[in-house]
Enzyme design. Structure first.
Site, mmCIF file in Angstrom:
data_model
loop_
_atom_site.group_PDB
_atom_site.id
_atom_site.type_symbol
_atom_site.label_atom_id
_atom_site.label_comp_id
_atom_site.label_asym_id
_atom_site.label_seq_id
_atom_site.Cartn_x
_atom_site.Cartn_y
_atom_site.Cartn_z
ATOM 1 N N HIS A 100 4.462 2.688 9.956
ATOM 2 C CA HIS A 100 4.845 1.455 9.193
ATOM 3 C C HIS A 100 6.355 1.287 8.996
ATOM 4 O O HIS A 100 6.975 1.959 8.392
ATOM 5 C CB HIS A 100 4.067 1.666 7.864
ATOM 6 N N HIS B 110 -0.476 0.594 15.158
ATOM 7 C CA HIS B 110 -1.809 1.445 15.328
ATOM 8 C C HIS B 110 -2.437 1.959 16.661
ATOM 9 O O HIS B 110 -2.334 0.921 17.446
ATOM 10 C CB HIS B 110 -2.878 0.594 14.667
#
Length: 158
Positions: free
Chosen positions: A79, A104
């Site tokens: 993130h 991801h």
């Protein structure tokens, strides 16, 4: 009231934001529980179509750490938070608006050698912070996915 927070308040919110992001990426749920407010506003309509106006902290940690979400040991994330604009909305509330990139990868097995899915979200996020017992805590998020790379929509699908 809508103003720029003091340097001290902005850096304290930034520290809470850092702890939130790192706890997600390291799957450190105890660390997550320490940086969040007792209740959170979670607007994940852009992620999987759900909104919670006042989710208790323990339910939030349970949802995030579940095997169907970030608790899946085969999913790695980053993130990444870019530039931020801070707005103090009350004495004990600050809103952040951030540039975001969330990467991801899903792996085939516990050896973490073969990537079977990739999905990266690009955009921004609005985050909320609340002062609790003198400390700024992460109090919610609303991601905005402007565009995605690869198969972001399949990362959490079973």
């Amino acid at each position: 009231m809508s103003k720029t927070p003091s340097y001290e308040d902005a850096t304290a919110c930034q520290a809470a934001l850092f702890e939130w992001a790192e706890s997600y990426d390291l799957k450190d749920w105890n660390r997550l529980s320490k940086c969040i407010a007792p209740t959170l506003q979670i607007d994940y309509r852009a992620v999987f179509g759900q909104f919670w106006e006042a989710m208790p902290a323990d339910e939030f940690v349970g949802m995030i750490s579940s095997p169907g979400f970030l608790g899946n040991p085969l999913i790695k994330t980053q993130h990444f938070v870019g530039m931020t604009r801070w707005t103090q909305t009350s004495e004990d509330s600050v809103t952040g608006r951030h540039q975001m990139r969330v990467a991801h990868q899903k792996y085939a097995d516990a050896q973490m050698k073969e990537v079977v899915l990739k999905g990266h979200g690009h955009g921004g996020a609005t985050t909320w912070f609340r002062k609790v017992d003198g400390d700024w805590k992460f109090a919610g998020i609303e991601p905005e996915i402007r565009w995605a790379e690869f198969d972001l929509d399949k990362i959490f699908a079973e």
